[in-house]
Every structure is written in structure tokens, then in C-alpha cells.
Design a protein around this motif. Structure first.
Motif, PDB file in Angstrom:
ATOM      1  N   ARG A  66       1.002  -1.159  -0.185  1.00  0.00           N
ATOM      2  CA  ARG A  66      -0.029  -0.189  -0.047  1.00  0.00           C
ATOM      3  C   ARG A  66       0.963   1.283   0.042  1.00  0.00           C
ATOM      4  NH1 ARG A  66      -5.108  -0.964  -1.279  1.00  0.00           N
ATOM      5  NH2 ARG A  66      -5.727   0.880   0.071  1.00  0.00           N
ATOM      6  N   VAL A  67       0.225   2.208  -0.519  1.00  0.00           N
ATOM      7  CA  VAL A  67       1.177   3.872  -0.501  1.00  0.00           C
ATOM      8  C   VAL A  67       0.052   4.806   0.068  1.00  0.00           C
ATOM      9  CG1 VAL A  67       2.190   5.334  -2.106  1.00  0.00           C
ATOM     10  CG2 VAL A  67       2.837   3.073  -2.277  1.00  0.00           C
ATOM     11  N   VAL A  68       0.728   5.512   0.748  1.00  0.00           N
ATOM     12  CA  VAL A  68       0.028   6.792   1.101  1.00  0.00           C
ATOM     13  C   VAL A  68       0.430   7.980   0.567  1.00  0.00           C
ATOM     14  CG1 VAL A  68      -0.788   7.795   3.447  1.00  0.00           C
ATOM     15  CG2 VAL A  68      -0.688   5.458   3.434  1.00  0.00           C
ATOM     16  N   ALA A  89       2.583  28.495   0.996  1.00  0.00           N
ATOM     17  CA  ALA A  89       3.705  28.156   0.975  1.00  0.00           C
ATOM     18  C   ALA A  89       4.278  27.100   2.098  1.00  0.00           C
ATOM     19  CB  ALA A  89       4.737  29.341   1.045  1.00  0.00           C
ATOM     20  N   LYS A  90       3.493  27.368   3.386  1.00  0.00           N
ATOM     21  CA  LYS A  90       3.591  26.484   4.523  1.00  0.00           C
ATOM     22  C   LYS A  90       2.679  25.291   4.417  1.00  0.00           C
ATOM     23  CE  LYS A  90       6.606  29.519   6.067  1.00  0.00           C
ATOM     24  NZ  LYS A  90       7.977  29.065   5.857  1.00  0.00           N
ATOM     25  N   SER A  91       3.080  24.419   3.392  1.00  0.00           N
ATOM     26  CA  SER A  91       2.443  23.003   3.157  1.00  0.00           C
ATOM     27  C   SER A  91       3.397  22.105   2.671  1.00  0.00           C
ATOM     28  CB  SER A  91       1.684  23.327   1.576  1.00  0.00           C
ATOM     29  OG  SER A  91       0.396  24.312   1.911  1.00  0.00           O
ATOM     30  N   ILE A  92       3.226  20.951   3.112  1.00  0.00           N
ATOM     31  CA  ILE A  92       3.986  19.589   2.807  1.00  0.00           C
ATOM     32  C   ILE A  92       3.154  18.734   1.881  1.00  0.00           C
ATOM     33  CG2 ILE A  92       5.015  17.707   3.807  1.00  0.00           C
ATOM     34  CD1 ILE A  92       6.072  19.711   6.073  1.00  0.00           C
ATOM     35  N   THR A  93       3.846  18.028   1.064  1.00  0.00           N
ATOM     36  CA  THR A  93       3.310  16.846   0.349  1.00  0.00           C
ATOM     37  C   THR A  93       4.408  15.653   0.491  1.00  0.00           C
ATOM     38  OG1 THR A  93       4.100  17.557  -1.739  1.00  0.00           O
ATOM     39  CG2 THR A  93       1.987  18.115  -1.129  1.00  0.00           C
ATOM     40  N   ALA A  94       3.611  14.574   0.653  1.00  0.00           N
ATOM     41  CA  ALA A  94       4.763  13.334   0.748  1.00  0.00           C
ATOM     42  C   ALA A  94       4.163  12.054   0.446  1.00  0.00           C
ATOM     43  CB  ALA A  94       5.466  13.457   2.244  1.00  0.00           C
ATOM     44  N   VAL A  95       4.993  11.130   0.352  1.00  0.00           N
ATOM     45  CA  VAL A  95       4.744   9.702  -0.071  1.00  0.00           C
ATOM     46  C   VAL A  95       5.327   8.893   0.900  1.00  0.00           C
ATOM     47  CG1 VAL A  95       4.673   7.779  -1.434  1.00  0.00           C
ATOM     48  CG2 VAL A  95       4.518  10.119  -2.377  1.00  0.00           C
ATOM     49  N   ILE A  96       4.209   7.962   1.529  1.00  0.00           N
ATOM     50  CA  ILE A  96       4.739   6.850   2.429  1.00  0.00           C
ATOM     51  C   ILE A  96       4.386   5.573   1.751  1.00  0.00           C
ATOM     52  CG2 ILE A  96       4.593   5.905   4.924  1.00  0.00           C
ATOM     53  CD1 ILE A  96       3.877   8.855   5.819  1.00  0.00           C
ATOM     54  N   GLY A  97       5.259   4.515   2.189  1.00  0.00           N
ATOM     55  CA  GLY A  97       4.779   3.230   1.677  1.00  0.00           C
ATOM     56  C   GLY A  97       4.371   2.430   2.798  1.00  0.00           C
TER      57      GLY A  97
END
Length: 227
Positions: A80-82, A182-190
Motif C-alpha cells: 500500500r502507498v499513502v 507556501a507552508k504546506s508539505i506533500t509526501a509519499v509513505i509506503g
């Protein structure tokens, strides 16, 4: 309980030492800046409300969306990936404009504290995802953000749509693929079968832009761990 796809408020506080690191502090005498930093941190904690959203999907579906070999290696073996996103919202943009107009120094301090606050909020959401995964017998990789390795920043608009962050959080991307607010974060977790630990994945030692990385210069990384 947080739900996949729902925007939620995240309880987080500014890490004062992290904020100092963002400012390039390396043990120098602070003088009255310590008090001004505390004011900036309290201001951010009072006026800003971190919010986040995430979407979990099958690994094969995610890999069909995610460009680049580095992210494929990062989630290799995952079932799964988030996709997750966190933001301080438009209020952070207004706060930063106000403080910069009043004082260049206080503007810098508030900017650093806001950066710490959104990082800490991402850690809160990350922790929830890890906890929920563990309840299903899954362990997690570290975070991996667009702009790291060969996962390009140009993927940000597609990421926002795929994660639902555009609708749920109101995050958008500029023509230069920078996030707004601008104060935002995107990311991927497996997520992969296993318990008890977070698998190490992304590393600065394998990144082609490590030597010129602005995040490393601040003592941080794009994947959620100290440099």
C-alpha cells in the motif's frame, strides 16, 4: 479517529530548536532574539491551525501515478502507498505578510516558526498513519517528498489532485510547481507487511542534488528525518 480522505486539524507545536536551525543558528549568542523567537512561536501556535489529509491506495495504482525510479525503489516491496498533505492554510500567508511588514526580523522569526509548525504537523499525521498501519500488521517507510531524487516538483499538481489535497485543503501549485500556501508539505509513505519499525528509505547520500540542497543547509531533509 482520522479517516482516509478527510481533512483534519492536527495538534502540533513549534519546535523552537528546529525553528532556530531553519534560521541557520549554530550555537551563536541569541540575546533578545530568544524572546522574540518565543513570541513568534506563540503567535504561530495561537493563530495558525495545521490541517492535513491523506489517501491510501494499492501500491500498483500509486506506482502508475508516481514518476521516477527513486520513488519506485523507496516503496519497493510495499503493498500500500499513502499520499499525504499538510498545510497551515491561507491564514499563514496573511500572518507572514503582516509580520514582514511590521519588522523584517520578526518576519523571519515567524517564517521559521511556521516552517517548524507545518513540519511538526506532518509528523503528527505521519504518526497516525504509522499507528493505523501497525494495527493492520503493516510497517511504514519514511516520508518521500516531490523534489527529492528524480521525483520532480512538476508532479505537485498531479499529487494534489490524486491525494485530494486540492479540494480538502485548498492547496494549489504555481507555474513553477511551488505550493500555495507556501507552508504546506506533500509526501509519499509506503506500507509493507511487518511490525515494530519504520523502514529507512530516502537518503541524502543517494540524492543527485544533495550538494546544493537548501533543506540540508537548514539541517533538515525532504523525507522527514534530520539530515
Amino acid at each position: 479517529m482520522l479517516e482516509d480522505g478527510d481533512a483534519v486539524e492536527l495538534k502540533a507545536r513549534v519546535d523552537r530548536e528546529e525553528a532556530l536551525a531553519f534560521l541557520g543558528h549554530r550555537g551563536q549568542e541569541l540575546g533578545d532574539l530568544r524572546e522574540r523567537l518565543e513570541r513568534a512561536a506563540c503567535l504561530c501556535e495561537k493563530e495558525l491551525v495545521p490541517r492535513g489529509v491523506y489517501r491510501e491506495m494499492d501500491a500498483s495504482e500509486a506506482l502508475a501515478l508516481l514518476p521516477g525510479l527513486d520513488i519506485a525503489r523507496h516503496v519497493g516491496g510495499c503493498t500500500r502507498v499513502v499520499l499525504l498533505a499538510v498545510t497551515l492554510g491561507t491564514q499563514s500567508e496573511m500572518l507572514l505578510r503582516r509580520e514582514r511588514a511590521l519588522s523584517a526580523t520578526d518576519g523571519l522569526l515567524v517564517d521559521a516558526c511556521a516552517s517548524s509548525l507545518v513540519e511538526q504537523a506532518a509528523n503528527v499525521l505521519d504518526g497516525h498513519i504509522v499507528e493505523e498501519a501497525a494495527a493492520r500488521g503493516l510497517a511504514a517507510t519514511t516520508r518521500f517528498s516531490p523534489g527529492y531524487g528524480d521525483l520532480p516538483l512538476s508532479w505537485q499538481p498531479a499529487f494534489l489532485v490524486a491525494s485530494g489535497a486540492d479540494r480538502a485543503l485548498g492547496i494549489c501549485a504555481t507555474a513553477a510547481h511551488l505550493l500555495v500556501p507556501a507552508k504546506s508539505i506533500t509526501a509519499v509513505i509506503g506500507l509493507y507487511p511487518g511490525r515494530g519499525f519504520v523502514r529507512e528509505g530516502a537518503r541524502c547520500s543517494t540524492c543527485p542534488v544533495a550538494d546544493s540542497c537548501a533543506l540540508r543547509a537548514q539541517g533538515r531533509t525532504c523525507y522527514g528525518n534530520p539530515a
